[in-house]
Each structure stands twice: as C-alpha cells, then as structure tokens.
Design a protein around this motif. Structure first.
Motif, PDB file in Angstrom:
ATOM      1  N   GLY A  89       0.872  -1.171   0.171  1.00 31.66           N
ATOM      2  CA  GLY A  89       0.336  -0.235   0.174  1.00 31.66           C
ATOM      3  C   GLY A  89       0.577   1.027   0.083  1.00 31.66           C
ATOM      4  O   GLY A  89       0.852   2.060  -0.849  1.00 31.66           O
ATOM      5  N   SER A  90       2.057   1.245   0.559  1.00 35.69           N
ATOM      6  CA  SER A  90       2.608   2.741   0.900  1.00 35.69           C
ATOM      7  C   SER A  90       3.092   3.015  -0.264  1.00 35.69           C
ATOM      8  O   SER A  90       3.835   3.755  -0.763  1.00 35.69           O
ATOM      9  CB  SER A  90       4.017   2.657   1.606  1.00 35.69           C
ATOM     10  OG  SER A  90       3.252   2.535   3.651  1.00 35.69           O
ATOM     11  N   ALA A  91       4.030   1.380  -1.280  1.00 37.42           N
ATOM     12  CA  ALA A  91       4.816   1.122  -2.342  1.00 37.42           C
ATOM     13  C   ALA A  91       3.562   1.951  -3.174  1.00 37.42           C
ATOM     14  O   ALA A  91       4.072   2.878  -4.491  1.00 37.42           O
ATOM     15  CB  ALA A  91       5.193  -0.161  -2.290  1.00 37.42           C
ATOM     16  N   ALA A  92       2.492   1.469  -3.328  1.00 39.52           N
ATOM     17  CA  ALA A  92       1.592   2.365  -4.702  1.00 39.52           C
ATOM     18  C   ALA A  92       1.293   3.967  -4.175  1.00 39.52           C
ATOM     19  O   ALA A  92       1.078   4.212  -4.904  1.00 39.52           O
ATOM     20  CB  ALA A  92       0.134   1.372  -3.959  1.00 39.52           C
ATOM     21  N   ARG A  93       0.916   4.001  -2.782  1.00 41.01           N
ATOM     22  CA  ARG A  93       0.940   5.673  -2.761  1.00 41.01           C
ATOM     23  C   ARG A  93       2.024   6.352  -2.996  1.00 41.01           C
ATOM     24  O   ARG A  93       2.092   7.615  -3.449  1.00 41.01           O
ATOM     25  CB  ARG A  93       1.033   5.858  -1.115  1.00 41.01           C
ATOM     26  CG  ARG A  93      -0.932   5.904  -1.004  1.00 41.01           C
ATOM     27  CD  ARG A  93      -1.383   6.119   0.737  1.00 41.01           C
ATOM     28  NE  ARG A  93      -0.738   5.188   1.427  1.00 41.01           N
ATOM     29  CZ  ARG A  93      -1.332   3.515   1.884  1.00 41.01           C
ATOM     30  NH1 ARG A  93      -2.888   3.231   1.120  1.00 41.01           N
ATOM     31  NH2 ARG A  93      -1.281   3.250   2.684  1.00 41.01           N
ATOM     32  N   LEU A  94       3.474   5.925  -2.992  1.00 36.35           N
ATOM     33  CA  LEU A  94       4.289   6.758  -3.337  1.00 36.35           C
ATOM     34  C   LEU A  94       5.153   6.626  -4.670  1.00 36.35           C
ATOM     35  O   LEU A  94       4.884   6.919  -5.057  1.00 36.35           O
ATOM     36  CB  LEU A  94       6.383   5.641  -2.590  1.00 36.35           C
ATOM     37  CG  LEU A  94       6.256   6.220  -1.688  1.00 36.35           C
ATOM     38  CD1 LEU A  94       7.449   5.819  -1.252  1.00 36.35           C
ATOM     39  CD2 LEU A  94       6.434   8.015  -1.440  1.00 36.35           C
ATOM     40  N   SER A  95       4.202   5.661  -5.321  1.00 32.44           N
ATOM     41  CA  SER A  95       4.444   5.248  -7.262  1.00 32.44           C
ATOM     42  C   SER A  95       3.345   6.047  -7.723  1.00 32.44           C
ATOM     43  O   SER A  95       3.315   6.713  -8.834  1.00 32.44           O
ATOM     44  CB  SER A  95       3.989   3.847  -7.222  1.00 32.44           C
ATOM     45  OG  SER A  95       4.825   2.891  -6.682  1.00 32.44           O
ATOM     46  N   LEU A  96       2.060   6.212  -7.059  1.00 25.34           N
ATOM     47  CA  LEU A  96       1.000   7.278  -7.423  1.00 25.34           C
ATOM     48  C   LEU A  96       1.927   8.780  -7.836  1.00 25.34           C
ATOM     49  O   LEU A  96       1.083   9.512  -8.773  1.00 25.34           O
ATOM     50  CB  LEU A  96      -0.097   7.670  -6.260  1.00 25.34           C
ATOM     51  CG  LEU A  96      -0.975   6.863  -6.433  1.00 25.34           C
ATOM     52  CD1 LEU A  96      -2.530   7.274  -5.366  1.00 25.34           C
ATOM     53  CD2 LEU A  96      -1.751   6.756  -7.668  1.00 25.34           C
ATOM     54  N   LEU A  97       2.490   9.213  -6.674  1.00 27.92           N
ATOM     55  CA  LEU A  97       3.436  10.648  -6.293  1.00 27.92           C
ATOM     56  C   LEU A  97       4.774  10.376  -7.808  1.00 27.92           C
ATOM     57  O   LEU A  97       4.548  11.325  -8.651  1.00 27.92           O
ATOM     58  CB  LEU A  97       4.421  10.403  -5.250  1.00 27.92           C
ATOM     59  CG  LEU A  97       3.659  11.149  -4.247  1.00 27.92           C
ATOM     60  CD1 LEU A  97       4.995  11.474  -3.218  1.00 27.92           C
ATOM     61  CD2 LEU A  97       3.649  12.798  -4.647  1.00 27.92           C
ATOM     62  N   LEU A  98       5.116   9.140  -7.793  1.00 30.58           N
ATOM     63  CA  LEU A  98       5.039   9.207  -8.637  1.00 30.58           C
ATOM     64  C   LEU A  98       4.617   9.773 -10.752  1.00 30.58           C
ATOM     65  O   LEU A  98       5.505  10.445 -11.806  1.00 30.58           O
ATOM     66  CB  LEU A  98       7.166   8.289  -8.900  1.00 30.58           C
ATOM     67  CG  LEU A  98       8.015   8.227  -7.988  1.00 30.58           C
ATOM     68  CD1 LEU A  98       8.605   6.563  -8.308  1.00 30.58           C
ATOM     69  CD2 LEU A  98       8.928   8.711  -8.869  1.00 30.58           C
ATOM     70  N   LEU A  99       4.227   8.757 -10.692  1.00 30.55           N
ATOM     71  CA  LEU A  99       2.689   8.748 -11.729  1.00 30.55           C
ATOM     72  C   LEU A  99       2.390  10.029 -11.808  1.00 30.55           C
ATOM     73  O   LEU A  99       2.607  10.495 -13.429  1.00 30.55           O
ATOM     74  CB  LEU A  99       1.915   8.198 -11.039  1.00 30.55           C
ATOM     75  CG  LEU A  99       2.026   6.213 -11.398  1.00 30.55           C
ATOM     76  CD1 LEU A  99       0.664   5.678 -11.584  1.00 30.55           C
ATOM     77  CD2 LEU A  99       2.136   6.122 -13.062  1.00 30.55           C
ATOM     78  N   ALA A 100       2.180  11.328 -10.267  1.00 29.73           N
ATOM     79  CA  ALA A 100       1.306  12.187 -11.521  1.00 29.73           C
ATOM     80  C   ALA A 100       3.009  12.966 -11.745  1.00 29.73           C
ATOM     81  O   ALA A 100       2.756  14.128 -12.845  1.00 29.73           O
ATOM     82  CB  ALA A 100       1.436  12.807  -9.570  1.00 29.73           C
ATOM     83  N   VAL A 101       4.394  12.532 -11.669  1.00 27.42           N
ATOM     84  CA  VAL A 101       5.670  13.530 -12.266  1.00 27.42           C
ATOM     85  C   VAL A 101       5.420  13.041 -13.251  1.00 27.42           C
ATOM     86  O   VAL A 101       6.253  13.824 -14.290  1.00 27.42           O
ATOM     87  CB  VAL A 101       7.324  12.898 -11.194  1.00 27.42           C
ATOM     88  CG1 VAL A 101       7.665  13.573 -11.857  1.00 27.42           C
ATOM     89  CG2 VAL A 101       6.878  13.753 -10.114  1.00 27.42           C
ATOM     90  N   ALA A 102       5.363  11.795 -13.726  1.00 21.52           N
ATOM     91  CA  ALA A 102       5.694  11.002 -15.220  1.00 21.52           C
ATOM     92  C   ALA A 102       4.939  11.674 -15.972  1.00 21.52           C
ATOM     93  O   ALA A 102       5.119  11.690 -17.036  1.00 21.52           O
ATOM     94  CB  ALA A 102       5.178   9.597 -14.759  1.00 21.52           C
ATOM     95  N   ALA A 103       3.784  11.963 -15.186  1.00 22.04           N
ATOM     96  CA  ALA A 103       2.172  12.416 -16.098  1.00 22.04           C
ATOM     97  C   ALA A 103       2.486  13.776 -16.702  1.00 22.04           C
ATOM     98  O   ALA A 103       2.356  14.903 -18.278  1.00 22.04           O
ATOM     99  CB  ALA A 103       1.019  12.257 -15.896  1.00 22.04           C
ATOM    100  N   VAL A 104       3.481  14.630 -15.727  1.00 21.99           N
ATOM    101  CA  VAL A 104       4.127  15.891 -15.492  1.00 21.99           C
ATOM    102  C   VAL A 104       4.746  16.089 -17.314  1.00 21.99           C
ATOM    103  O   VAL A 104       4.612  17.179 -18.373  1.00 21.99           O
ATOM    104  CB  VAL A 104       4.047  16.556 -14.912  1.00 21.99           C
ATOM    105  CG1 VAL A 104       4.068  18.699 -15.148  1.00 21.99           C
ATOM    106  CG2 VAL A 104       2.703  17.425 -13.946  1.00 21.99           C
ATOM    107  N   LEU A 105       5.389  14.769 -16.957  1.00 18.11           N
ATOM    108  CA  LEU A 105       7.524  15.069 -17.858  1.00 18.11           C
ATOM    109  C   LEU A 105       6.360  14.702 -19.533  1.00 18.11           C
ATOM    110  O   LEU A 105       6.723  14.750 -20.530  1.00 18.11           O
ATOM    111  CB  LEU A 105       7.995  13.828 -17.360  1.00 18.11           C
ATOM    112  CG  LEU A 105       8.816  14.225 -16.037  1.00 18.11           C
ATOM    113  CD1 LEU A 105       9.754  13.252 -15.907  1.00 18.11           C
ATOM    114  CD2 LEU A 105       9.331  15.465 -16.126  1.00 18.11           C
ATOM    115  N   LEU A 106       5.703  13.499 -18.964  1.00 16.53           N
ATOM    116  CA  LEU A 106       5.093  12.705 -20.328  1.00 16.53           C
ATOM    117  C   LEU A 106       4.052  14.071 -21.090  1.00 16.53           C
ATOM    118  O   LEU A 106       4.074  14.416 -22.575  1.00 16.53           O
ATOM    119  CB  LEU A 106       3.898  11.954 -20.130  1.00 16.53           C
ATOM    120  CG  LEU A 106       3.676  11.217 -20.857  1.00 16.53           C
ATOM    121  CD1 LEU A 106       4.022  10.555 -22.228  1.00 16.53           C
ATOM    122  CD2 LEU A 106       1.952  10.796 -20.995  1.00 16.53           C
TER     123      LEU A 106
END
Lengths: 535, 339
Positions: free
Chosen positions: A242-259
């Motif tokens: 769960g924690s890994a997934a929540r951290l991942s969500l942060l990274l995903l948001a960054v990824a979306a901006v970069l994309l």
C-alpha cells in the motif's frame, strides 16, 4: 485533390477491425499495472506505514536531483548538438554519433565506476594525499550532487539527440536571414536557433528526467534516497505494498507532467522543418583554440559519460577472476529475457502502430507506460504476482513461468512506446493508398499487414527490437522486484555484488551489459546520424 | 445493355458535412464513364465508396449482387473492383512484376508470372518487369498501376485522377495507352477527373458532379450541347449565360433565335458557348473590347447591346480591339435551360 479537400478518412470497413481491437488490448496492457497501483493505493491500509517525514524527504531529494540534472543535461546536450551541427572541428563526424554512446551504459555502471575511482581509498585521492599530504577533494560522490553528476553524464544523450535533429531540421535560410538582419552568430543562436529548437530540447530533457526518476541502481548504490528507492524500500523493507503504491502515485503524477511536456514539445518540433525552402546547414570551420576546445568538450562528455567509468571498471574487473558460473548463468538469463521481452514488446507495439495508426488516445496510454518508472510498474504487478506465488505453491515450474510472464509484461508495458517510435517512422513509407490498393487487389486487412506493412517496415521493426533488447538488458528495479527467487539477470547480479561492496565482481556483469549494448547503440546512433529530414 | 454497377441514392457524411448527397448512377459493362467535377465535389469519395474503402451512410452500391447497403458492407477485397490511385500506390518493396502479380495469389506461381507479363506487355512495359518502382518515370508508374489493377480481370476498374501527376507533354501519350489497355481488357471503367477536355476525349458516358450531387449524365456530345444548367455547362467549358424569354417554343437572344422545345412560355436562360459567336457579313453589330492571343485560337470579348460575351475565334480571323464587327449565333453550340 479531393483527397486533400476532404479530411483523409481511415481505411476501415464498418465496425471495429480485429487489428484495432488488438491495438486497444495492447494499450490496455500498458496501463493495467497503473490501474493496479491506484487500486492498491486506495484499498491497502498500511499497518507498517512509512513515516510521512520520510516520504517528504524522498520527495525533496527527488525534486533536487531532478532540478540539478535537468539543468546539466539541457546545457550539455544542447551545446554538444550545436557544436556538432554548426561547426567543423577535429573528430566532428566521429563525435556526431559517439556522443550518444553513454546510452549503452546503465546509470549504475557509472555509479560503480565513479564511486570506486573517487573513494577516499581510491587511486586518485590516494595519489593526491601522497603528493600533497591532503586530498582536498571538493565533492563526495556518494551524495546528491554526486548522483546528479552521474545521472547527467548518463542521460545527456537524450537531449543531445533531440536537439541535434532539431538543429539539423532548421533551414539555413532562417539563420541567414537572421544574419542579414544584423545579428551576430551568438545572437542568431539565442534569438533564432534556440527558440526554434526549444520544443525539441524540452522534449529531450523530459525524456532524460523520466530516466532520472526511474533510476534505482545508481541512486541506491550512492545512498541517495529518492521516491523510486522509496518505492522499492516500502515493498522490500516495510513489506507494505500500500505504501509502495501511494509513493508510486506521486511518481506517476510526475511522470504524467513529464509526458505532457515531452508530447507538447514533440508537437512543436515540426515548425523547424516545414519551411518551404529547406536548405541544409553548411557547418563553419572553427579556427585554432576554438576548434580544439570543441573537440575537447565532446571528448570529455564521452569520457565522463562512458570511457572513464567503464575503463576503471574494466581495470578493476580484470584484477579479479569472475565467478564464471554465476556470470554465465546470469548472462544467459539476461539475453533470453531481453530477447523475449524485445519480441513481445515489438509485437504489442506493432499492434498499436498497425491497428490504430491515427489514434492519439491509444498512443497516449502507451506513452504513459513509458513515463512510468520500472519500480512503479513492478509494484503495479505485485498483486497478481503475489497471488501466483502464494496460490500455486512455491517453486513449481508453472509458477516460475507465470512470474516470468509478469516480468515480460512489465517490460512491455514500460517500453512499448519506445518501440512505437521507430515502427511508426518506418510506416510513414506506407501511404494510405498503398493500403487501399492492396485491399482492392483482393487482400484482406491482415493479409495487407503481412504482405505490405511488415515488409516495408522490416528495417524499423529490427531497429525497435534492438532498442528494446538494450533497454531490457539495462533494466534493474522491475526485475529486482518481480523476478522469481534466485533468478539473476546481469543487472541484478551486478546490483547484488555492488551492495556487498564487491566492486571487482560487480564490474564483470556490468561490463558485459555495456559491451553487449554498445554494438546496437553504435548501429542505431550511426543510423540516426545518416537520416536527414525530408527523407 | 448489361449493367456493370448500379449506385442508388448513395450518401456519405463527414461529421456534419455531406460529401456525397444521394448519388444514383449506372455504369454500362465495357464502357468508359468519366466522372467530372471541381475539386472537393465528392467524386473521389464516391470512388472510395464504390470500392468499399469506406462504409456509406445511405443508399446502395450493387453489381450483380449488393456490395454496400444500409446493413451490409462487403470488404474491398471481395468486390472484384480494380482501383488505380492518384499517387499510383506502387509497393516500394516489390519489383514491377511482383506489384502486378500482387492480386493473383490464387494462381500458381507460373500462371501468376505469365499473367503479370501479359499485363505488362499490354502497357508496353514488359522490359521493366524486374525494375523497382523508384526507378520508373511517372508515366511508367501510372501504367504499372493500371496493369496491376487489370491483372485480376475485374468487371470494373476505378481510376482516380489518373493523369494528374503527369507532365503536360506526357499526358496525351499515357492517356491513349490507358484507353487502349482498358478497351483491350473490355472492362467497365469509371475515371474521376477535373479536366473537361480529358473527360470529353475519353468518355463513352459522362457524369457531371458538383457539391456531392450528380448534375447530369449522358454522352459527351449530349452533355456539351444540351447542359441541364449553367453549372453543368460550365463544368465542360466556358459559357455565356443570357437571360431570355421563351415564347412559342422559341427563345430570342436579341441577336439570334434559339429553339426551346418543351419549355413553357416565360423566362429562361440561354447558354451560348464561345465558339457559337461567329463573324458574318449581315449579323448584329458588336464592339471588340479585348483580344487575347492563345495560339491557334484567340479569346475575344465582345459587347453586344448591354451584354459582354466571351467568344473564341481562329486567330487568323480575329478582329482588332476597338473595331466594330457583325456577329451571328451558331445554334448548334447554344442551348436553353431553366432560368
């Protein structure tokens, strides 16, 4: 004529075709892990939650690392591209493709090399102490600035390649017009060439940042805790998906901006090339110290990005006998995984390229996979993975096969978009009317694919396969998380040796990766150099 | 006559734009029909609908069986309709021979090669069988594309602006070769073009199209001499519209009377082709406003009464600007339509 007057429609009979459905399925595979992340983050309460302060710290470190690297890769990559495109100096034609060579080395290879070379007990600082009594070394490599330096050296080629193609596609007319309007060469660069190339440079920087945020091997070895290492730790140390997934969500948001940055940058790229009167740039010869300065600059980029760390690793590796059995086993594993991964990924990317050639939605989904760090992708596949491990009983060959399937899926989900690029470029040779000609000559949709599209795009399909092969070979975090027990690739083996501080041993698998990846990278970068706009 | 293709009320929409608006048309077996219309009138779209490259939104397309209907769409590969594309669409990864043989996969390899060579002979390109399309001139590529479409011996072949990519001096030669090959194959052909002269020369039948609709069909002579409207007449060449009043089956232009059979008394429009105005010894007085030299013929602007009319005359007979001349009307190059 009427072809141009009416918006060119797709060649589709009524109803969705099998290929188009295939394209949707392929794109669905790419975002499946991401959906799983969202589900994990929302549904798994974490009993052993990571402290918030820790998460905040990871976030700040990641932001600082991203900022430093972004500036460095932009300046280095753009300067190198400008020199190589605009000027003649010793070694220019060699540098024009060799500047892409650091792409052959995974970032962790640079980290191992530099950390060992610049260690307190390493050769440089020992020599300094012997000569001067003190080593007054300014920077600790196992630090945030050290990691920024290493990642910049590893990833500047992304900016170099996009900036170079943007500069080349600029017509000399625009630059000459600027000169006749009274601008100096420097003003021409800053007022015309850079603004024209800016979208491409931003796209290149965004690509480099995606790699920076995805990196696990280098930063974890250097002891710099980023969001990505956080994801891996949340899973391995805290055992909290769960924690890994929540951290991942942060990274995903960054990824979306970069994309989004990368996409909007790429859309803007065309305005360099569509001048009606395109004339190629004629590079100007540089004189005296300027020409040697340019050569030295390019040479030092390649040296710092590849030659020095790889050379030092080779020296260290040769000083110790390798553990041949483990090394050979890992090499076999790596090559077969990379081979299968490349074929599966290219097949899925082809489905998208052939089945949905005009769908931005489908391509957007595939690109989101590309922007996603491998560790995040792996966490997204953890839920099905743990089901398999626990459900089927451990150790069965079926379990291993299923787990490997998930690993391949992670590679495919992450790399589909990068295979899509070359395939689509190859398919531009297939005009819409070739498609229609084949159909009116009695060929079915899939028959047309087999007899027209695939043969014409054959070269591009090979290029894509090579590209993905190299990427899978270098991949670490997803493999680390998803691999079956005791299933070591070269990258995993290197990481395990390195974390035991057995650098001489770690050098062997690392160098095997670099050497294997070099050949395709050389072939590909030379190929890119030969291609010109308008061809 | 046997029918090669029947279109009935064919409609195609792109969003809100009506590209093809209720087209009905019949193609005769073995005959060449030219579909003439301005750019963007929907004629290429109509061709793609016939070939089954796009589904239609209304009406039907049928040969001896229904190909496209409200609920049915036969894929292009099952229609037995050949297509020659505007950009030829030769496959760059195949030799000329393999391109021509592409659609013959049901034949044995030997038979396939024989048929491909026969087709190449018909377009006089058998010696280029092993070449690749990049090495061919535009005219040669066009003939290969035609040979490829005809190799399957389709009952109907569609040609989309087949000569538009060619240099002017090549056009006549390639056009004759195309006609010869089509006649030899005995297939019905529908040729889309925006070039009136090309259409008049090639067609057994003409179909005039504008804004997604068929304006008129008939032989070239019929369409040229008896256009149904000013728009239809202008598709085939310049025309002078003159408002007239019909009385007792006759329309008076003021400088000559025209037959208007079947027209009720009242306002109508006379369409006067430029070549209908000829110099004569006892005609209506006219002032020469302009004289533009165009080789064998010249374009003359005349003022007759309150009207300005375009005339086309042999250059050696053409009057000088500013002179007064006497003109009369040749009724065979005039017609009367609804106002």
């Amino acid at each position: 004529m009427t072809n141009l007057a009416v918006p060119r429609p797709h060649v589709r009979p009524a109803g969705p075709s099998a290929l188009r459905i295939g394209a949707w399925l392929a794109a669905g595979l790419a975002i499946l892990p991401l959906l799983a992340i969202v589900w994990l983050a929302l549904t798994r309460p974490s009993a052993t939650a990571m402290p918030l302060s820790l998460i905040l710290q990871y976030g700040l470190t990641t932001a600082a690392l991203g900022g430093l690297t972004a500036v460095a890769v932009t300046v280095l990559g753009t300067s190198a591209a400008w020199l190589v495109v605009m000027y003649r100096f010793p070694g220019r034609s060699l540098f024009s493709w060799a500047l892409a060579l650091p792409l052959a080395a995974p970032a962790f290879a640079l980290a191992y090399g530099y950390a060992d070379l610049l260690d307190v007990a390493g050769p440089i600082r020992t020599a300094l102490r012997a000569s001067f009594g003190s080593d007054f070394w300014p920077m600790e490599i196992r630090s945030l600035p050290g990691a920024a330096f290493i990642l910049s050296m590893a990833f500047y080629p992304y900016v170099y390649l996009t900036a170079r193609s943007a500069f080349i596609s600029q017509s000399v007319c625009a630059l000459e017009a600027s000169r006749t309007l009274g601008s100096t060469p420097w003003e021409t660069l800053t007022r015309v060439a850079l603004p024209l190339a800016r979208p491409a440079i931003i796209a290149g920087t965004a690509l480099a940042l995606m790699e920076v945020f995805a990196d696990y091997g280098a930063v974890s070895f250097l002891g710099v805790q980023t969001l990505t290492t956080g994801v891996v730790r949340a899973w391995s140390v805290y055992g909290a998906p769960g924690s890994a997934a929540r951290l991942s969500l942060l990274l995903l948001a960054v990824a979306a901006v970069l994309l989004w940055l990368e996409r909007s940058g790429r859309q803007g790229q065309s305005f360099g090339a569509n001048s009606a009167r395109w004339r190629p740039l004629e590079p100007q010869p540089l004189q005296g110290w300027a020409s040697w300065g340019a050569s030295l600059f390019c040479l030092s980029l390649i040296s710092f990005g590849l030659l020095i760390p790889a050379g030092w690793l080779a020296y260290r590796g040769l000083s110790a006998a390798p553990e041949a059995d483990r090394l050979i086993q890992a090499a076999m594993t790596s090559f077969s995984l990379a081979g299968i991964g490349a074929l599966v990924t290219v097949a899925l990317a082809s489905l998208i390229a052939f089945g949905a050639p005009h769908s931005h939605r489908i391509k957007g989904l595939a690109s989101l996979g590309y922007a996603t760090p491998g560790a995040v992708m792996a966490v997204g596949l953890l839920a099905p993975a743990s089901l398999i491990w626990h459900g089927a009983g451990s150790g069965g060959s079926q379990t291993v096969a299923l787990a490997l399937g998930l690993l391949i899926l992670a590679y495919a989900a992450r790399l589909m978009a990068s295979a899509l690029g070359p395939i689509e470029a190859g398919l531009t040779r297939v005009t819409p009317s070739m498609d229609r000609a084949s159909r009116t000559l009695g060929e079915t949709e899939t028959g047309t694919l087999r007899r027209v599209h695939v043969p014409i795009a054959k070269g591009a399909l090979w290029t894509a396969t090579l590209l993905i092969f190299v990427d899978v070979l270098k991949e670490l975090p997803a493999t680390l998380i998803l691999r079956p027990f005791n299933f070591d690739t070269l990258a995993v083996l290197a990481d395990r040796y390195a974390s035991d501080e057995r650098l001489a041993q770690a050098a062997w698998p690392t160098l095997l990766i670099v050497l294997t990846a070099s050949l395709p990278i050389i072939i590909l970068s030379r190929k890119i150099m030969q291609s010109r706009p308008g061809e | 006559m046997t029918t090669a293709l029947t279109l009935d009320g064919v409609r195609k929409l792109y969003g809100a734009k009506v590209a093809v608006d209720g087209v009905s048309l019949t193609l005769e077996a073995g005959k060449i029909t030219c579909l003439l219309g301005p750019s963007g009138c929907g004629k290429s779209t109509l061709l793609r609908l016939i070939a089954g490259l796009e589904p239609l939104d209304g009406g039907s397309v049928a040969t001896d069986k229904i190909l496209s209907g409200p609920t049915f769409h036969a894929p292009p590969e099952q229609r037995d309709i050949g297509f020659v594309f505007q950009d030829y669409a030769l496959f760059p990864h195949m030799s000329v021979e393999d391109n021509v043989a592409f659609g013959l996969k049901r034949l044995s390899p030997a038979e396939r090669q024989k048929r491909a060579l026969l087709q190449l002979q018909r377009v006089h390109l058998a010696d280029r069988a092993k070449a690749f399309s990049q090495a061919l001139s535009g005219g040669e590529q066009q003939r290969i594309a035609l040979a490829r479409a005809l190799a399957r011996e389709p009952a109907l072949v569609l040609l989309d602006e087949p000569f538009s990519g060619l240099d002017a001096h090549l056009k006549a030669g390639v056009r004759d070769a195309t006609l010869e090959a089509l006649r030899q194959a005995g297939t019905a052909a529908l040729i889309v073009t925006h070039d009136a002269e090309e259409a008049l020369i090639m067609a057994d039948h003409l179909a005039l199209m504008d804004k997604g609709q068929i304006l008129q069909t008939g032989t070239p002579q019929d369409c040229y001499r008896h256009p149904v409207s000013l728009a239809a007449s202008r598709l085939l060449g310049p025309a002078n519209p003159i408002a007239v009043v019909v009385a007792g089956g006759k329309a008076d232009t003021g400088f000559g009377s025209l037959d208007a059979p079947g027209f009720a008394d009242g306002p109508a429009m006379a369409i006067v082709r430029p070549e209908a105005l000829t110099l004569t010894a006892d005609g209506t007085p006219a002032l020469v406003l302009a004289n533009r030299f165009a080789g064998a013929d010249s374009w003359i602007t005349l003022r007759i009464g309150g009207l300005e009319l375009e005339a086309r005359m042999a250059t050696r007979l053409s009057p000088v600007v500013g002179s007064q001349v006497l003109v009369c009307l040749d009724p065979s190059a005039c017609s009367v339509t609804r106002a």
